[in-house]
Motif scaffolding. Structure first.
Motif, short mmCIF file in Angstrom:
data_model
loop_
_atom_site.label_atom_id
_atom_site.label_comp_id
_atom_site.label_asym_id
_atom_site.label_seq_id
_atom_site.Cartn_x
_atom_site.Cartn_y
_atom_site.Cartn_z
N HIS A 1 0.71 -1.23 -0.29
CA HIS A 1 0.02 0.11 -0.17
C HIS A 1 0.47 1.47 0.04
O HIS A 1 1.92 1.45 0.66
CB HIS A 1 -1.06 0.04 1.34
N ARG A 2 0.82 2.50 -0.53
CA ARG A 2 1.06 3.46 -0.78
C ARG A 2 0.55 3.70 1.01
O ARG A 2 -0.36 3.36 1.97
CB ARG A 2 0.70 4.52 -1.37
N ILE A 3 1.78 4.68 1.55
CA ILE A 3 1.68 5.26 3.03
C ILE A 3 1.85 6.69 2.26
O ILE A 3 2.55 7.13 2.12
CB ILE A 3 2.10 4.73 3.80
N GLU A 4 0.98 7.72 3.08
CA GLU A 4 1.17 9.33 3.45
C GLU A 4 1.11 9.27 4.47
O GLU A 4 0.38 8.86 5.49
CB GLU A 4 -0.85 9.89 2.76
N THR A 5 2.52 10.57 5.22
CA THR A 5 2.88 10.14 6.42
C THR A 5 2.06 11.14 7.45
O THR A 5 1.23 12.46 6.77
CB THR A 5 4.30 11.38 6.34
N PRO A 6 1.33 10.21 8.17
CA PRO A 6 0.78 11.39 8.25
C PRO A 6 1.37 12.12 10.11
O PRO A 6 1.95 11.97 10.28
CB PRO A 6 -0.02 9.76 9.23
N SER A 7 0.46 12.05 9.98
CA SER A 7 1.06 13.77 11.71
C SER A 7 1.34 13.07 13.21
O SER A 7 0.91 11.99 13.73
CB SER A 7 -0.18 14.50 11.60
N LEU A 8 1.96 13.20 13.83
CA LEU A 8 2.88 12.96 14.97
C LEU A 8 2.11 13.42 15.87
O LEU A 8 2.11 13.12 17.20
CB LEU A 8 4.62 13.23 14.90
N ARG A 9 1.52 14.71 15.46
CA ARG A 9 0.36 15.09 16.70
C ARG A 9 -0.22 14.96 17.25
O ARG A 9 -1.30 13.51 16.74
CB ARG A 9 -0.09 16.71 15.94
N GLY A 10 0.05 14.33 18.67
CA GLY A 10 -1.01 14.15 19.57
C GLY A 10 -0.63 12.12 19.75
O GLY A 10 -1.84 11.73 20.45
N VAL A 11 0.34 11.62 19.42
CA VAL A 11 0.49 10.46 19.42
C VAL A 11 0.66 10.24 20.77
O VAL A 11 0.76 9.11 20.65
CB VAL A 11 2.28 10.49 19.27
N ASN A 12 0.59 10.85 21.84
CA ASN A 12 0.71 10.96 23.07
C ASN A 12 -0.51 10.33 23.89
O ASN A 12 -0.97 10.03 24.67
CB ASN A 12 0.58 12.28 24.27
N ILE A 13 -1.61 10.45 22.91
CA ILE A 13 -2.98 9.67 23.19
C ILE A 13 -3.57 8.63 22.55
O ILE A 13 -4.77 8.31 22.56
CB ILE A 13 -4.58 11.32 23.05
N GLN A 14 -2.52 7.65 21.25
CA GLN A 14 -2.29 7.53 20.41
C GLN A 14 -1.92 5.70 21.09
O GLN A 14 -0.99 5.71 22.09
CB GLN A 14 -1.95 7.42 19.28
N ARG A 15 -2.01 5.10 20.85
CA ARG A 15 -1.93 3.13 21.54
C ARG A 15 -1.33 2.33 20.51
O ARG A 15 -1.54 1.36 20.59
CB ARG A 15 -3.14 2.77 22.83
N PHE B 1 0.47 2.43 16.51
CA PHE B 1 1.14 2.72 15.60
C PHE B 1 1.88 2.22 14.74
O PHE B 1 1.70 0.91 14.65
CB PHE B 1 2.76 3.41 16.61
N GLY B 2 2.67 2.38 13.19
CA GLY B 2 3.35 1.58 12.14
C GLY B 2 2.03 1.87 11.20
O GLY B 2 0.64 1.81 11.17
N SER B 3 2.78 0.79 10.03
CA SER B 3 1.43 1.01 9.15
C SER B 3 0.24 -0.08 8.55
O SER B 3 -0.56 0.81 8.44
CB SER B 3 1.92 0.72 7.66
N GLN B 4 0.64 -1.22 9.70
CA GLN B 4 -0.12 -2.15 9.75
C GLN B 4 -0.43 -1.92 11.12
O GLN B 4 -1.42 -3.00 12.02
CB GLN B 4 0.06 -3.13 9.31
N THR C 1 3.13 1.38 21.46
CA THR C 1 4.50 2.31 21.65
C THR C 1 4.28 3.42 20.70
O THR C 1 4.92 2.72 19.78
CB THR C 1 4.74 1.80 22.50
N VAL C 2 5.01 4.67 21.19
CA VAL C 2 5.68 5.76 19.82
C VAL C 2 7.27 5.12 20.20
O VAL C 2 7.22 5.06 19.15
CB VAL C 2 5.49 6.65 20.40
N GLU C 3 7.93 4.12 21.31
CA GLU C 3 9.03 4.00 20.98
C GLU C 3 8.99 2.34 20.50
O GLU C 3 9.92 2.24 19.72
CB GLU C 3 9.35 3.16 22.70
N ASP C 4 8.24 1.51 20.39
CA ASP C 4 8.14 1.07 19.20
C ASP C 4 8.40 0.54 18.25
O ASP C 4 8.95 0.68 16.88
CB ASP C 4 7.48 -0.24 19.41
N PHE C 5 7.72 2.11 16.96
CA PHE C 5 7.30 2.95 16.36
C PHE C 5 8.87 3.61 15.82
O PHE C 5 9.25 3.80 15.11
CB PHE C 5 6.08 3.87 16.15
N THR C 6 9.08 4.06 16.61
CA THR C 6 10.77 4.38 16.30
C THR C 6 11.65 3.96 16.25
O THR C 6 12.25 3.95 15.40
CB THR C 6 11.17 5.90 17.92
#
Length: 468
Positions: free
Chosen positions: A271-285, A287-290, A295-300
């Motif tokens: 799949h093509r992926i368009e870059t999502p914003s990182l704004r508000g990652v503190n309230i997200q649970r 991450f990643g293309s699928q 965690t944001v640590e895993d994603f990083t």
């Protein structure tokens, strides 16, 4: 498992022509199972020959993709009156997806998914969007970003084989503002600048603690990546220092840069992926293309180890993968990302809903639709307008599988519920950027969710989302 094309005839678009293949012919064109999961490690063709060949092919590749975009969309510059992003860039308005001849959005909405599929009436602009060169793929940046990085750092993110495909007016404002959860009193702390290694200390020393400042430094430090590195199978003319996290997630937001997900094979199904914003990652649970990372640590860490190299650790080793240290570097980068806030929304109360004293009648009607008939809040729950879950829309109910410019128009699978706070500042929409405006997004979900909204309801829904 039975091949997805079965015995049916399948329409394939090649250079703007719709060709019909039998199941057998399509099976020869693409394979359900790829020949190998690995990219070739040893390049035997001289780099100069590769570059010359791909430069020569570039006009044809570009023309083919541009023809597809023009068939699917109205790419014109039509700003909405009085609606801007935080730093003043106009928000584009209107439905840009082109309809098949002889149908309207209302007539489509009155049809069943099966009828739309069988008659081939699902608009192309609502189907998956291919990469500008899907068989090749790779990171691709808008020219305005390339120019500013070259001006500040002398680092060149130009690809000799491809250019970015969508017009600037359909992308987020550049550079976007930065809002911090810890210093909401300061508003935009970017000072209108693109944050790079050249100015990170100047902008943030005294605002962040030492860990956060080091994390931000790493987020703007270039490291080798699949197309930008020192090896002969790169896609930059000269050996490159690489890319940074913030080359896509500009100022912790997005510039619309595109790529292909690394976790699907064979190539046609990626799949093509368009870059999502990182704004508000503190309230997200998720991450990643699928969305398999929790965690944001895993994603990083995953981005540097795998996503930078199309999910191939063998090629990553060859090109110089940067292995981050989890306890300090990964943690520091994640700690800064967790400070990135959504833009202010002065019409919203603490619960994320409209303040009736500040909202217009249209916005209030849109909120009622969002929470009711339109079914948006089934997934996009206030106050941040996400449920932190994944949902499979099964849009493939509406069209038969086909191969378009090297990409299979198949299923999207489960998709993360992205937060809608600040959504007017994050075009284009859906995970692959196939929806250019909020109006396109409303039409897509009106069909997929079968909600049967009328024209006024659609306008009210857009008015509400613009103030989130």
């Amino acid at each position: 498992m039975k091949p997805f094309w079965g015995r049916q005839h399948v329409a394939i678009t090649v250079m703007g022509l719709c060709l019909v293949y039998s199941g057998a012919a399509l099976a020869q064109e693409i394979q359900e199972r790829g020949r190998t999961s690995y990219m070739p490690v040893d390049q035997t063709e001289p780099f100069a020959d590769v570059m010359a060949r791909m430069k020569a092919e570039k006009p044809k590749v570009t023309a083919r993709h541009q023809q597809l975009l023009n068939q699917r969309y109205d790419l014109g510059n039509r700003p909405a009156r009085g609606v801007t992003m935080s730093r003043g860039k106009a928000v584009q308005e209107g439905v840009r997806v082109k309809l098949p001849q002889g149908v309207t959005w209302d007539s489509l909405a009155a049809m069943s998914p099966e009828a739309i599929r069988d008659k081939g009436l699902f608009p192309g602009g609502l189907m998956p969007l291919p990469h500008p060169n899907h068989p090749e793929g790779g990171m691709l940046f808008p020219k305005f970003h390339i120019d500013e990085i070259k001006r500040q750092e002398g680092r060149d993110l130009t690809r000799f084989d491809l250019d970015f495909d969508l017009p600037d007016h359909l992308l987020p404002e550049f550079p976007p503002p930065i809002f911090l959860t810890t210093r909401t009193d300061l508003g935009d702390v970017s000072q209108g600048k693109l944050v790079t290694l050249m100015n990170v200390q100047e902008l943030f020393n005294g605002l962040l603690n030492p860990k956060q400042l080091e994390g931000l430094r790493l987020l703007v430090t270039p490291f080798p990546q699949q197309q930008f590195n020192q090896t002969a199978d790169r896609r930059s003319e000269l050996p490159s220092r690489g890319v940074t996290c913030f080359d896509c997630h500009v100022n912790g937001h997005s510039n619309g840069a595109t790529h292909l997900v690394g976790d699907i094979r064979p190539q046609e199904f990626r799949h093509r992926i368009e870059t999502p914003s990182l704004r508000g990652v503190n309230i997200q649970r998720l991450f990643g293309s699928q969305r398999a990372l929790k965690t944001v640590e895993d994603f990083t860490e995953f981005e540097q180890r795998a996503a930078y190299f199309d999910g191939d650790p063998v090629i990553a080793t060859k090109k110089g993968v940067n292995v981050l240290e989890r306890g300090s570097q990964v943690h520091f980068m994640a700690e800064f990302q967790a400070l990135l806030d959504f833009p202010p929304a002065p019409k919203l109360r603490f619960d994320g809903k409209l303040d009736p004293k500040k909202a217009t009648e249209s916005e209030l009607r849109g909120q009622a639709l969002f929470l009711g008939k339109a079914q948006c809040s089934v997934c996009h729950v206030p106050p941040y307008y996400t449920d932190n879950l994944m949902h499979n829309l099964r849009a493939e109910r509406f069209y038969k599988p086909r191969l378009v410019n090297g990409a299979v128009m198949g299923s999207d699978g489960p998709i993360k519920t992205f937060p809608l706070r600040g959504i007017k500042e994050s075009p284009p929409y859906l995970h692959d950027g196939r929806l250019l405006t909020l109006e396109d997004t409303v039409e897509f979900f009106n069909l997929v969710l079968e909600t049967r909204l009328n024209e006024q309801e659609k306008k009210d829904l857009v008015a509400f989302m613009r103030v989130l």
